[in-house]
Design a protein around this motif. Structure first.
Motif, PDB file in Angstrom:
ATOM      1  N   ILE A  18      -4.149  -1.480 -15.890  1.00  0.00           N
ATOM      2  CA  ILE A  18      -4.128  -0.829 -14.567  1.00  0.00           C
ATOM      3  C   ILE A  18      -5.476  -0.166 -14.344  1.00  0.00           C
ATOM      4  N   SER A  19      -6.059  -0.423 -13.177  1.00  0.00           N
ATOM      5  CA  SER A  19      -7.396   0.121 -12.891  1.00  0.00           C
ATOM      6  C   SER A  19      -7.348   1.330 -11.957  1.00  0.00           C
ATOM      7  N   ASP A  20      -6.231   1.493 -11.270  1.00  0.00           N
ATOM      8  CA  ASP A  20      -6.121   2.575 -10.278  1.00  0.00           C
ATOM      9  C   ASP A  20      -5.202   3.687 -10.820  1.00  0.00           C
ATOM     10  N   MET A  21      -5.753   4.933 -10.826  1.00  0.00           N
ATOM     11  CA  MET A  21      -4.983   6.073 -11.355  1.00  0.00           C
ATOM     12  C   MET A  21      -3.673   6.282 -10.587  1.00  0.00           C
ATOM     13  N   SER A  22      -3.713   6.155  -9.246  1.00  0.00           N
ATOM     14  CA  SER A  22      -2.488   6.366  -8.437  1.00  0.00           C
ATOM     15  C   SER A  22      -1.418   5.344  -8.799  1.00  0.00           C
ATOM     16  N   GLU A  23      -1.871   4.140  -9.139  1.00  0.00           N
ATOM     17  CA  GLU A  23      -0.920   3.097  -9.542  1.00  0.00           C
ATOM     18  C   GLU A  23      -0.243   3.487 -10.870  1.00  0.00           C
ATOM     19  N   LEU A  24      -1.038   4.071 -11.780  1.00  0.00           N
ATOM     20  CA  LEU A  24      -0.494   4.509 -13.072  1.00  0.00           C
ATOM     21  C   LEU A  24       0.540   5.625 -12.870  1.00  0.00           C
ATOM     22  N   LEU A  25       0.214   6.555 -11.977  1.00  0.00           N
ATOM     23  CA  LEU A  25       1.139   7.681 -11.723  1.00  0.00           C
ATOM     24  C   LEU A  25       2.464   7.192 -11.152  1.00  0.00           C
ATOM     25  N   ILE A  26       2.395   6.187 -10.226  1.00  0.00           N
ATOM     26  CA  ILE A  26       3.637   5.621  -9.659  1.00  0.00           C
ATOM     27  C   ILE A  26       4.463   4.977 -10.759  1.00  0.00           C
ATOM     28  N   LEU A  27       3.775   4.265 -11.661  1.00  0.00           N
ATOM     29  CA  LEU A  27       4.458   3.602 -12.770  1.00  0.00           C
ATOM     30  C   LEU A  27       5.171   4.633 -13.664  1.00  0.00           C
ATOM     31  N   LEU A  28       4.438   5.735 -13.961  1.00  0.00           N
ATOM     32  CA  LEU A  28       5.016   6.775 -14.826  1.00  0.00           C
ATOM     33  C   LEU A  28       6.207   7.456 -14.164  1.00  0.00           C
ATOM     34  N   LYS A  29       6.100   7.687 -12.855  1.00  0.00           N
ATOM     35  CA  LYS A  29       7.225   8.291 -12.123  1.00  0.00           C
ATOM     36  C   LYS A  29       8.462   7.405 -12.202  1.00  0.00           C
ATOM     37  N   ASN A  30       8.259   6.109 -12.025  1.00  0.00           N
ATOM     38  CA  ASN A  30       9.391   5.172 -12.090  1.00  0.00           C
ATOM     39  C   ASN A  30      10.006   5.159 -13.487  1.00  0.00           C
ATOM     40  N   GLU A  31       9.119   5.219 -14.493  1.00  0.00           N
ATOM     41  CA  GLU A  31       9.617   5.254 -15.873  1.00  0.00           C
ATOM     42  C   GLU A  31      10.428   6.534 -16.119  1.00  0.00           C
ATOM     43  N   ALA A  32       9.929   7.673 -15.566  1.00  0.00           N
ATOM     44  CA  ALA A  32      10.627   8.954 -15.744  1.00  0.00           C
ATOM     45  C   ALA A  32      12.008   8.908 -15.099  1.00  0.00           C
ATOM     46  N   LEU A  33      12.070   8.324 -13.885  1.00  0.00           N
ATOM     47  CA  LEU A  33      13.362   8.209 -13.199  1.00  0.00           C
ATOM     48  C   LEU A  33      14.329   7.329 -13.980  1.00  0.00           C
ATOM     49  N   THR A  34      13.821   6.255 -14.544  1.00  0.00           N
ATOM     50  CA  THR A  34      14.661   5.361 -15.353  1.00  0.00           C
ATOM     51  C   THR A  34      15.200   6.093 -16.574  1.00  0.00           C
ATOM     52  N   GLU A  35      14.293   6.864 -17.213  1.00  0.00           N
ATOM     53  CA  GLU A  35      14.668   7.616 -18.415  1.00  0.00           C
ATOM     54  C   GLU A  35      15.736   8.670 -18.075  1.00  0.00           C
ATOM     55  N   LEU A  36      15.552   9.397 -16.947  1.00  0.00           N
ATOM     56  CA  LEU A  36      16.506  10.422 -16.518  1.00  0.00           C
ATOM     57  C   LEU A  36      17.867   9.806 -16.181  1.00  0.00           C
ATOM     58  N   SER A  37      17.821   8.670 -15.499  1.00  0.00           N
ATOM     59  CA  SER A  37      19.055   7.982 -15.125  1.00  0.00           C
ATOM     60  C   SER A  37      19.812   7.530 -16.374  1.00  0.00           C
ATOM     61  N   LYS A  38      19.059   7.050 -17.378  1.00  0.00           N
ATOM     62  CA  LYS A  38      19.680   6.609 -18.631  1.00  0.00           C
ATOM     63  C   LYS A  38      20.395   7.779 -19.318  1.00  0.00           C
ATOM     64  N   TRP A  39      19.727   8.946 -19.342  1.00  0.00           N
ATOM     65  CA  TRP A  39      20.303  10.105 -20.011  1.00  0.00           C
ATOM     66  C   TRP A  39      21.479  10.704 -19.217  1.00  0.00           C
ATOM     67  N   GLU A  40      21.388  10.584 -17.891  1.00  0.00           N
ATOM     68  CA  GLU A  40      22.516  11.051 -17.070  1.00  0.00           C
ATOM     69  C   GLU A  40      23.776  10.258 -17.405  1.00  0.00           C
ATOM     70  N   THR A  41      23.612   8.932 -17.507  1.00  0.00           N
ATOM     71  CA  THR A  41      24.737   8.060 -17.862  1.00  0.00           C
ATOM     72  C   THR A  41      25.258   8.388 -19.255  1.00  0.00           C
ATOM     73  N   THR A  42      24.310   8.635 -20.188  1.00  0.00           N
ATOM     74  CA  THR A  42      24.701   8.942 -21.578  1.00  0.00           C
ATOM     75  C   THR A  42      25.519  10.228 -21.652  1.00  0.00           C
ATOM     76  N   ILE A  43      25.026  11.280 -20.968  1.00  0.00           N
ATOM     77  CA  ILE A  43      25.723  12.586 -21.025  1.00  0.00           C
ATOM     78  C   ILE A  43      27.095  12.503 -20.354  1.00  0.00           C
ATOM     79  N   LEU A  44      27.198  11.830 -19.189  1.00  0.00           N
ATOM     80  CA  LEU A  44      28.500  11.670 -18.529  1.00  0.00           C
ATOM     81  C   LEU A  44      29.463  10.882 -19.405  1.00  0.00           C
TER      82      LEU A  44
END
Length: 774
Positions: free
Chosen positions: A731-757
């Motif tokens: 990835i050459s664009d910093m904003s693109e990296l940040l979007i990718l990380l945000k999506n990864e964070a949401l995926t991780e949070l969603s996974k843990w929400e399912t696990t805890i429920l």
């Protein structure tokens, strides 16, 4: 009013006929004494010339009601020939007068010379030899009576048929007569006839004038309370909230604790300043002046005031209930129904509200300088209230509306009481606790001859204490001078259940009153036993802590509305089950309090399944309001009273004096205010389940935090390495990296929400059945 009198000798027993007249066939009761009942043949020494009165009140069921509307029934003892004044009074105040006779003089000047406002009925016994039809008709003609005004017991007519005939005549008289008069109006006629009226005494008249001056201003109860009793409203509730928050610190958040406490203190000072900014209202000035009067006038005043306030409340409540009934017909009126419901709860007004205001005026004055004139003028108030306690009036210990004790006020009243009775100041305390409408106040009234307010629904609010003086002859057995009776409001009230802090309110009150008592009566109606067990579980927590200071009250369970004569034997299994449940909840509480886990309920409270349970019949023998009190109820309550007195004798040596009781009350209430956790739950089992769930949840939370902390660290490394040789992403664009990380964070949070429920669902499946409340 319908009156019954006798002229000359009469073979019909007027009082016995009256008793049958007022009773339906299924519910006979001797209202008036008559010659054929036990003790009825005793020689008359003072009763002749007395007019006795009773009420007939219909229940609203046409098949059971003898009369369709309320009737006052007056019965003159003795021969009217000897008591012409009384007869004249009844003739001018009654809708109808029934004159019983055997032989009637055809001239009969006693009847014909009267100034009759009442309709006259002649009641004779045709079966008697002295009965003369011609004489009766002659008198009837002189009085202008028709045949319907002559009632005679014909030959071969039995008592039942005769009573039915008489009931029909009385019903017709009630329906057709326009002669309705209030008892107060009758006093004018009494004056004309030279009959003494008790209320004419100077003390009574002055007291009535003072009571009327307070209540004649009431148009709207809510507005009246805001204008005339402003210190006990929202200000007092806010002070209560701040006091508890000062101990519990629930809303401190991340703020500095000392600064937070300091802010709470400032808010309390401002509220006290606001209370002091009010001038004493006209009603309170009149009230304090009236209760400062001599004892006799003071008692009259409080009686008049209570009656006036009852009348005002009754009218207001009646209107609100009608509105409530109308609004409930349409399910769309939810907001309006809620508003009326709140008004029903707030529009009660009794003498306790004036004493409560007096307490707040006094407490607010204590925040002023000692030399301040307002404070100096109010120093006599506690002594006034202490004197009233000695006279038999109850003191409000806990304000049920604010769920708080005005500690300085109650302490100073008890201190003054101690000064008034010293050195004879030892006390023993009996309290009653139970779910709403289980007959707690009635039980205390029956046992101790006191007059706590009673009604169906929520009547008592908070807790009231009342002083009973122990007679000299039994004082040595008790080793105390006074008995203190504490009556509490009904717990688990439907109107409080919708509030968030209803469990807290009930648990605080129960813990306090049980903690103050030497004997606690747990009053249970058979259908309410589960709710009472919930309360007891919370009480046990307090007593596990009190056990360390040597406090162990005695406990008696009273099961109301049990008419089976062999209930005590048949319910052996239920008593054992109750003790087993009490032991289980004690063990659960002990575990939470980190005490030894093999504790039983009897380690905390003195209780025996065999001698600690009482089964009491229903209060009424039949359907109220005309049902007599059930003799079985009275007998069972009397046996309970004997047992309680015996228990008090055995604990007499540990009796506190009034000052020790006051200190214990203050310490206990402060301990209750400090309880931040357990009171919030319905019972110990729910609280224990919550703790176990929290423990499991903390594990899941830690795993989640650890995983997210690892991910955040890796994300920070990727951001730091962006654009360097260590960056392996394309990835050459910093904003693109940040979007990718945000999506990864949401995926991780969603996974843990399912696990805890999922973990929660699994946990509840595993614990299902161990805590039905959850």
């Amino acid at each position: 009013m319908i009156s019954f009198v006798r002229l000359g000798e009469c073979s019909l027993s007027k009082s016995e006929i009256l008793n049958k007249l007022l009773s339906n066939s299924q519910q006979y009761h001797d209202t008036f004494v008559h010659s054929n009942m036990e003790g009825g043949d005793s020689p008359r020494r003072i009763s002749n010339g007395l007019v006795e009165m009773t009420w007939y009140l219909p229940c609203g069921n046409k098949n059971m009601d003898v009369f369709s509307e309320p009737v006052a029934v007056a019965n003159l003892r003795g021969d009217i020939a000897s008591f012409e004044t009384q007869f004249a009074f009844l003739c001018q105040t009654s809708a109808a007068v029934f004159v019983f006779f055997d032989a009637l003089d055809s001239e009969c000047e006693l009847l014909t010379n009267q100034n009759h406002k009442a309709q006259i009925f002649l009641v004779g016994n045709h079966q008697n030899k002295g009965f003369r039809v011609d004489a009766v008709k002659k008198v009837a003609t002189k009085l202008g009576l028709t045949d319907s005004n002559i009632v005679s017991k014909k030959k071969r007519m039995n008592d039942a048929d005769f009573v039915k005939l008489l009931q029909k005549k009385v019903s017709n008289a009630i329906q057709n007569s326009k002669m309705k008069m209030g008892i107060e109006q009758m006093s004018a006629i009494a004056h004309e006839l030279g009959i003494l009226v008790d209320e004419d005494s100077r003390e009574c008249q002055t007291a009535k004038k003072n009571a009327d001056a307070i209540t004649e201003e009431i148009q709207d109860i809510l507005n009246y309370k805001e204008d005339q009793l402003p210190l006990q409203g929202q200000i007092w509730k806010d002070l209560t909230r701040l006091e508890k928050e000062e101990f519990r610190l629930r809303k401190v958040g991340s703020e500095n604790i000392e600064k937070y406490k300091s802010d709470l203190q400032l808010q309390k000072i401002k509220l006290r300043e606001k209370q002091n900014s009010y001038d004493m209202s006209k009603a309170m000035t009149c009230f304090i002046n009236a209760i400062s009067s001599p004892e006799k006038e003071r008692c009259y005043f409080l009686k008049w005031l209570r009656m006036n306030l009852d009348n005002v409340s009754r009218e207001k409540l009646s209107d609100l209930r009608e509105q409530y009934k109308e609004k409930c017909k349409n399910s769309e009126n939810k907001e309006e129904i809620k508003k009326i419901d709140q008004q029903l709860s707030n529009c009660s007004l009794g003498t306790e509200h004036f004493f409560r205001e007096m307490g707040q005026i006094y407490e607010a004055s204590l925040s002023l300088l000692e030399t301040h004139p307002a404070r100096q003028q109010l120093q006599h108030l506690p002594k006034l209230c202490a004197q009233l306690m000695l006279d038999g009036f109850p003191l409000e210990l806990v304000d049920g509306d604010a769920s708080n004790i005005p500690l300085r006020w109650v302490s100073d009243v008890l201190s003054q009481l101690n000064d008034l009775v010293s050195p004879k100041n030892k006390i023993l305390v009996v309290t009653v606790l139970g779910v709403q409408s289980t007959g707690k106040s009635t039980l205390l009234n029956t046992m101790f001859g006191v007059q706590f307010a009673v009604s169906s629904g929520r009547c008592t609010r908070g807790a009231f204490m009342l002083l009973i003086k122990i007679n000299e002859d039994v004082r040595k057995d008790f080793n105390c001078d006074f008995m203190v009776i504490i009556d509490t409001e009904g717990l688990k009230s439907p109107e409080l259940a919708q509030l968030d802090n209803s469990h807290e309110h009930d648990n605080e009150l129960a813990t306090l009153v049980v903690g103050l008592s030497d004997i606690t009566i747990i009053n249970i109606a058979m259908e309410n036993s589960t709710e009472m067990k919930d309360i007891l579980q919370i009480v046990v927590h307090a007593f596990l802590r009190m056990k360390e200071v040597g406090k162990k009250p005695k406990c008696q369970f009273v099961h109301q509305n049990v008419s089976d004569v062999s209930a005590h034997d048949k319910n052996l299994h239920d008593r054992k089950l109750l003790l087993q449940q009490l032991n289980e909840m004690t063990q659960a509480a002990a575990k939470m309090e980190k005490k030894e886990e093999n504790m039983s309920f009897t380690d905390v409270m003195e209780y025996s399944p065999d001698t600690g349970n009482w089964y009491i019949d229903g209060l009424w023998h039949g359907k109220p309001p005309m049902a007599p009190v059930n003799a079985g109820y009275s007998e069972a309550v009397y046996e309970l009273k004997k047992n309680i007195i015996h228990m008090l004798e055995s604990c007499g040596s540990s009796a506190n004096n009034i000052l020790e009781f006051t200190e214990w009350m203050k310490s206990l209430w402060n301990a209750v205010k400090q309880e931040n956790f357990i009171f919030s739950f319905r019972n110990s089992i729910v609280a224990d389940a919550y703790i176990r769930l929290c423990t499991e949840f903390n594990k899941w939370e830690w795993d989640f935090k650890k995983e997210m902390y690892t991910w955040v660290t890796q994300a920070e490394t990727r951001i730091s390495n962006f654009g360097t040789a260590a960056d392996k992403s394309k990835i050459s664009d910093m904003s693109e990296l940040l979007i990718l990380l945000k999506n990864e964070a949401l995926t991780e949070l969603s996974k843990w929400e399912t696990t805890i429920l999922g973990n929660l669902e699994e946990y509840f499946k595993q614990t299902e059945g161990s805590c039905p409340s959850c």
